[in-house]
Structures are given as structure tokens and as C-alpha cells.
Motif scaffolding. Structure first.
Motif, mmCIF file in Angstrom:
data_model
loop_
_atom_site.group_PDB
_atom_site.id
_atom_site.type_symbol
_atom_site.label_atom_id
_atom_site.label_comp_id
_atom_site.label_asym_id
_atom_site.label_seq_id
_atom_site.Cartn_x
_atom_site.Cartn_y
_atom_site.Cartn_z
ATOM 1 N N VAL A 66 0.837 -1.200 0.000
ATOM 2 C CA VAL A 66 0.000 0.000 0.000
ATOM 3 C C VAL A 66 0.874 1.251 0.000
ATOM 4 C CG1 VAL A 66 -1.719 1.308 1.322
ATOM 5 C CG2 VAL A 66 -1.935 -1.180 1.105
ATOM 6 N N ALA A 67 1.930 1.252 0.808
ATOM 7 C CA ALA A 67 2.851 2.393 0.843
ATOM 8 C C ALA A 67 3.535 2.580 -0.506
ATOM 9 C CB ALA A 67 3.889 2.205 1.947
ATOM 10 N N ALA A 68 3.932 1.481 -1.144
ATOM 11 C CA ALA A 68 4.583 1.575 -2.456
ATOM 12 C C ALA A 68 3.634 2.179 -3.480
ATOM 13 C CB ALA A 68 5.059 0.194 -2.911
ATOM 14 N N LEU A 69 2.385 1.763 -3.456
ATOM 15 C CA LEU A 69 1.397 2.311 -4.385
ATOM 16 C C LEU A 69 1.181 3.799 -4.121
ATOM 17 C CD1 LEU A 69 -0.587 1.806 -6.678
ATOM 18 C CD2 LEU A 69 -2.279 1.153 -4.956
ATOM 19 N N ALA A 70 1.083 4.181 -2.862
ATOM 20 C CA ALA A 70 0.903 5.589 -2.512
ATOM 21 C C ALA A 70 2.115 6.417 -2.944
ATOM 22 C CB ALA A 70 0.675 5.730 -1.008
ATOM 23 N N ASN A 71 3.298 5.873 -2.770
ATOM 24 C CA ASN A 71 4.511 6.607 -3.154
ATOM 25 C C ASN A 71 4.585 6.853 -4.654
ATOM 26 O OD1 ASN A 71 5.426 6.839 -0.544
ATOM 27 N ND2 ASN A 71 6.650 4.982 -0.638
ATOM 28 N N PRO A 122 10.420 12.104 -15.348
ATOM 29 C CA PRO A 122 10.179 11.094 -14.310
ATOM 30 C C PRO A 122 8.961 10.205 -14.559
ATOM 31 C CG PRO A 122 10.369 13.282 -13.331
ATOM 32 C CD PRO A 122 10.288 13.445 -14.818
ATOM 33 N N PHE A 123 8.365 10.306 -15.725
ATOM 34 C CA PHE A 123 7.159 9.516 -15.944
ATOM 35 C C PHE A 123 7.419 8.012 -16.012
ATOM 36 C CE2 PHE A 123 4.742 13.192 -16.064
ATOM 37 C CZ PHE A 123 3.406 12.833 -16.086
ATOM 38 N N VAL A 124 8.663 7.630 -15.829
ATOM 39 C CA VAL A 124 8.938 6.199 -15.689
ATOM 40 C C VAL A 124 8.265 5.654 -14.444
ATOM 41 C CG1 VAL A 124 11.097 6.263 -16.977
ATOM 42 C CG2 VAL A 124 11.123 6.630 -14.512
ATOM 43 N N VAL A 125 7.841 6.551 -13.552
ATOM 44 C CA VAL A 125 7.124 6.098 -12.357
ATOM 45 C C VAL A 125 5.793 5.450 -12.724
ATOM 46 C CG1 VAL A 125 8.254 7.746 -10.821
ATOM 47 C CG2 VAL A 125 6.092 8.352 -11.912
ATOM 48 N N TYR A 126 5.290 5.750 -13.917
ATOM 49 C CA TYR A 126 4.066 5.075 -14.336
ATOM 50 C C TYR A 126 4.265 3.561 -14.379
ATOM 51 C CZ TYR A 126 1.222 9.091 -15.569
ATOM 52 O OH TYR A 126 0.463 10.223 -15.533
ATOM 53 N N ARG A 127 5.417 3.137 -14.858
ATOM 54 C CA ARG A 127 5.692 1.705 -14.892
ATOM 55 C C ARG A 127 5.741 1.150 -13.473
ATOM 56 N NH1 ARG A 127 9.913 -1.866 -18.360
ATOM 57 N NH2 ARG A 127 9.473 -3.796 -17.276
ATOM 58 N N ALA A 128 6.394 1.866 -12.585
ATOM 59 C CA ALA A 128 6.455 1.425 -11.192
ATOM 60 C C ALA A 128 5.049 1.359 -10.596
ATOM 61 C CB ALA A 128 7.341 2.355 -10.378
ATOM 62 N N SER A 129 4.224 2.350 -10.936
ATOM 63 C CA SER A 129 2.845 2.359 -10.452
ATOM 64 C C SER A 129 2.087 1.137 -10.978
ATOM 65 C CB SER A 129 2.149 3.639 -10.900
ATOM 66 O OG SER A 129 0.795 3.620 -10.537
ATOM 67 N N PHE A 130 2.226 0.873 -12.258
ATOM 68 C CA PHE A 130 1.555 -0.271 -12.877
ATOM 69 C C PHE A 130 2.012 -1.578 -12.242
ATOM 70 C CE2 PHE A 130 1.605 -3.596 -16.149
ATOM 71 C CZ PHE A 130 0.251 -3.682 -16.409
ATOM 72 N N ALA A 139 2.096 6.876 -6.762
ATOM 73 C CA ALA A 139 1.002 7.782 -7.135
ATOM 74 C C ALA A 139 1.404 9.227 -6.843
ATOM 75 C CB ALA A 139 -0.266 7.413 -6.380
ATOM 76 N N ASN A 140 2.044 9.440 -5.717
ATOM 77 C CA ASN A 140 2.524 10.780 -5.370
ATOM 78 C C ASN A 140 3.588 11.263 -6.361
ATOM 79 O OD1 ASN A 140 2.496 13.055 -3.546
ATOM 80 N ND2 ASN A 140 4.539 12.383 -2.903
ATOM 81 N N ASP A 141 4.500 10.372 -6.749
ATOM 82 C CA ASP A 141 5.520 10.723 -7.740
ATOM 83 C C ASP A 141 4.884 11.120 -9.070
ATOM 84 O OD1 ASP A 141 7.490 10.201 -5.872
ATOM 85 O OD2 ASP A 141 7.972 8.217 -6.697
ATOM 86 N N CYS A 142 3.880 10.366 -9.487
ATOM 87 C CA CYS A 142 3.175 10.693 -10.739
ATOM 88 C C CYS A 142 2.515 12.057 -10.643
ATOM 89 C CB CYS A 142 2.115 9.633 -11.051
ATOM 90 S SG CYS A 142 2.767 8.075 -11.619
ATOM 91 N N TRP A 143 1.839 12.296 -9.547
ATOM 92 C CA TRP A 143 1.144 13.574 -9.367
ATOM 93 C C TRP A 143 2.132 14.735 -9.406
ATOM 94 C CZ3 TRP A 143 -3.255 15.662 -10.088
ATOM 95 C CH2 TRP A 143 -3.576 16.885 -9.522
ATOM 96 N N ASN A 144 3.247 14.599 -8.700
ATOM 97 C CA ASN A 144 4.251 15.668 -8.693
ATOM 98 C C ASN A 144 4.817 15.918 -10.092
ATOM 99 O OD1 ASN A 144 4.102 16.401 -5.992
ATOM 100 N ND2 ASN A 144 5.496 14.762 -5.370
ATOM 101 N N ALA A 145 5.034 14.874 -10.853
ATOM 102 C CA ALA A 145 5.537 15.035 -12.218
ATOM 103 C C ALA A 145 4.530 15.795 -13.083
ATOM 104 C CB ALA A 145 5.859 13.679 -12.832
ATOM 105 N N ILE A 146 3.256 15.468 -12.922
ATOM 106 C CA ILE A 146 2.209 16.146 -13.694
ATOM 107 C C ILE A 146 2.147 17.626 -13.305
ATOM 108 C CG2 ILE A 146 -0.295 16.321 -14.019
ATOM 109 C CD1 ILE A 146 -0.321 13.205 -13.712
ATOM 110 N N ILE A 147 2.102 17.901 -12.029
ATOM 111 C CA ILE A 147 1.987 19.278 -11.535
ATOM 112 C C ILE A 147 3.159 20.138 -12.003
ATOM 113 C CG2 ILE A 147 2.056 20.686 -9.414
ATOM 114 C CD1 ILE A 147 -0.650 19.371 -10.024
ATOM 115 N N HIS A 148 4.349 19.568 -12.017
ATOM 116 C CA HIS A 148 5.543 20.321 -12.377
ATOM 117 C C HIS A 148 5.890 20.228 -13.871
ATOM 118 C CE1 HIS A 148 6.079 19.765 -7.977
ATOM 119 N NE2 HIS A 148 6.352 21.053 -8.081
ATOM 120 N N HIS A 149 5.017 19.597 -14.648
ATOM 121 C CA HIS A 149 5.251 19.441 -16.086
ATOM 122 C C HIS A 149 6.635 18.850 -16.355
ATOM 123 C CE1 HIS A 149 1.720 21.963 -17.341
ATOM 124 N NE2 HIS A 149 1.813 22.205 -16.060
#
Length: 65
Positions: free
Chosen positions: A21-26, A42-50, A28-38
Motif C-alpha cells: 500500500v505504501a509503495a502504491l501511494a509513493n 520522471p514519468f517512468v514512475v508510471y511503470r512502477a505504479s503499474f 502515485a505521489n511521484d506521478c502527481w508531482n511530475a504532472i503538476i511540475h510538467h
């Protein structure tokens, strides 16, 4: 896609532990920060999220196929 049957639980019998659960939350937070900061590098975090999501629910998907 049909609605779930009465009494169906998506979490019953699943391997839901705090580390997953913590890994999924982490991620997701990385993805959100990448989106917000354009910041698209770092969108490789999508793979980690998946991969985290699949590790959490793989059993259900395997049983449905």
C-alpha cells in the motif's frame, strides 16, 4: 462490464500489506508531482505504479482470464 454480485469484496483474500500500500501511494505521489511540475522525464514512475498495482491485484486478474 457487469456490476459486482451482492457481497463481493475486492479485498477479501488479497495480499494487501502495508508495504504494498505504501509503495502504491509513493508512486502515485511521484506521478502527481511530475504532472503538476510538467516534468515528463520522471514519468517512468508510471511503470512502477503499474507494476505495484499488478502485484497487489494480480491474483484477481489471473483468475478472471
Amino acid at each position: 462490464m457487469e456490476p459486482h454480485k451482492t457481497g463481493f469484496s475486492v479485498v477479501e483474500g488479497k495480499d494487501i500489506i502495508s508495504e504494498k500500500v505504501a509503495a502504491l501511494a509513493n508512486v502515485a505521489n511521484d506521478c502527481w508531482n511530475a504532472i503538476i511540475h510538467h516534468d515528463f522525464q520522471p514519468f517512468v514512475v508510471y511503470r512502477a505504479s503499474f507494476e505495484t498495482w499488478i502485484s497487489k491485484f494480480l491474483e484477481r486478474y489471473v483468475l478472471l482470464t
